[in-house]
Scaffold this active site. Sequence first.
Site, mmCIF file in Angstrom:
data_model
loop_
_atom_site.group_PDB
_atom_site.id
_atom_site.type_symbol
_atom_site.label_atom_id
_atom_site.label_comp_id
_atom_site.label_asym_id
_atom_site.label_seq_id
_atom_site.Cartn_x
_atom_site.Cartn_y
_atom_site.Cartn_z
ATOM 1 N N ALA A 1 -0.359 -13.601 -2.253
ATOM 2 C CA ALA A 1 -1.236 -12.527 -1.773
ATOM 3 C C ALA A 1 -0.680 -11.161 -2.129
ATOM 4 O O ALA A 1 -1.421 -10.256 -2.538
ATOM 5 C CB ALA A 1 -1.429 -12.648 -0.258
ATOM 6 N N TYR A 2 0.633 -11.001 -1.976
ATOM 7 C CA TYR A 2 1.266 -9.722 -2.293
ATOM 8 C C TYR A 2 1.395 -9.530 -3.800
ATOM 9 O O TYR A 2 1.108 -8.452 -4.336
ATOM 10 C CB TYR A 2 2.640 -9.654 -1.625
ATOM 11 C CG TYR A 2 3.427 -8.412 -1.935
ATOM 12 C CD1 TYR A 2 3.038 -7.183 -1.424
ATOM 13 C CD2 TYR A 2 4.566 -8.465 -2.736
ATOM 14 C CE1 TYR A 2 3.761 -6.033 -1.699
ATOM 15 C CE2 TYR A 2 5.292 -7.326 -3.014
ATOM 16 C CZ TYR A 2 4.893 -6.118 -2.500
ATOM 17 O OH TYR A 2 5.612 -4.979 -2.778
ATOM 18 N N GLY A 3 1.801 -10.590 -4.505
ATOM 19 C CA GLY A 3 2.036 -10.478 -5.942
ATOM 20 C C GLY A 3 0.782 -10.124 -6.718
ATOM 21 O O GLY A 3 0.823 -9.331 -7.663
ATOM 22 N N THR B 1 -1.684 -8.317 -5.797
ATOM 23 C CA THR B 1 -1.993 -6.896 -5.666
ATOM 24 C C THR B 1 -1.088 -6.056 -6.550
ATOM 25 O O THR B 1 -1.510 -5.003 -7.053
ATOM 26 C CB THR B 1 -1.852 -6.444 -4.207
ATOM 27 O OG1 THR B 1 -0.483 -6.557 -3.769
ATOM 28 C CG2 THR B 1 -2.724 -7.281 -3.282
#
Length: 391
Positions: free
Chosen positions: A248-250, A252
């Site tokens: 989820a973070y990567g 973005t």
Amino acid sequence: MDILNDPARVQEVQKQERIRKQQESRFSAKFNECVGIYLLLLGSAIAVAALYGQWLTGQTNGWSVYVSGAAGWLCMYTLLHKYFPRWTWGGYGPLTPIKKAMLVTSCDTMLGYYMVKRLDWICTIFAGTKNPDGELPKRLLKECSNRIVILPLDVTSDESVTQATKIMEQHLIRRNHDLWGIFNNASVTVRGEVEWTPVDIFKQLAEVNIYGMVRITKACLPLIRKNQGRIVNMHDRHGRFTVPGCAAYGMTKYAAESFSDALRYEMHQWGVKVCALEINKNFNGIHDVIKGGDLWDSLDEKSMRHYGRTYYDNRTSSWERERESGDSDLREIVTAAFDGLLSRVPRQRYYIGGIGPMIKTYLYSTMPSGLLDKLIGKQYSSGTIPLALDR
């Protein structure tokens, strides 16, 4: 019909003539530039050849060495000044921020707090924060000068961004200042495997890390473009390669890489510099964190049985230990952001975390996928396997 009696046709012909002259001017400028590069390289080569020839034959004297050396250094310095100005004296040192203002987002994190304090003594700062009554914004008002403006700003809201832009414009007009730079600092992260992470969490991270950056940049770009200012965006090594639990973070941060690259290309003709701060190791105080332990309740009963609570707890505890082991000294990030905003010749990309993590990021982002799978699988193994596989 006579062309001279047709105003629309006359305007079209004039437009085509202007375009033709612009193309000729650009071609002439590029040709002269190529000739200049050739002459500089030729001068450097002749100077080096003269020095080498004199040394080889043993027929050296003081004046010939001085003249050849000076000619070579002059040609190389001119070449560097043209294409690598940061390496020359003309690109050294900060700009004088007279009547300039900066926008720093997410000043309710430690990174935003330290960045505002670093900029306080030189220019007006708009400290954007979602919670103006929070602890860190109150500390900024108490510890900093009257150049600080606490700006209510929610980067996930179009209405909030529009209202914040109006407030900034009012302050700029009243103080007779120009908006010079933006530090897009707002970021939120979560660690959790894809199956554990609800779609709403993916959307929440995208709203802050991607669309928040886009909203702020688009709202302020006319003011930045007018003053040929700076935009500094926060990036991460997970925008170059992704590890388990970081989807989820990567994703973005991959999007942030694309956004900054395209924006840098587009703003070059306007004289606006766009810089990326690539974080290559763990730091505390630069993100809002959604704790992975909160994701267990979002799993359905079937997934709970397949993964098992033991495996889940081991994974989340290893991620929590990794986060807590992060560096709390944010001076390197603050210094790089300061340089990006106020250096005469900023870098396109700042690598944060030291040479070792930077090399690791480069290797991981370029090595074959098969080899990377083995390294990542071994490095990020929690020592346990899902309950459904432990049979």
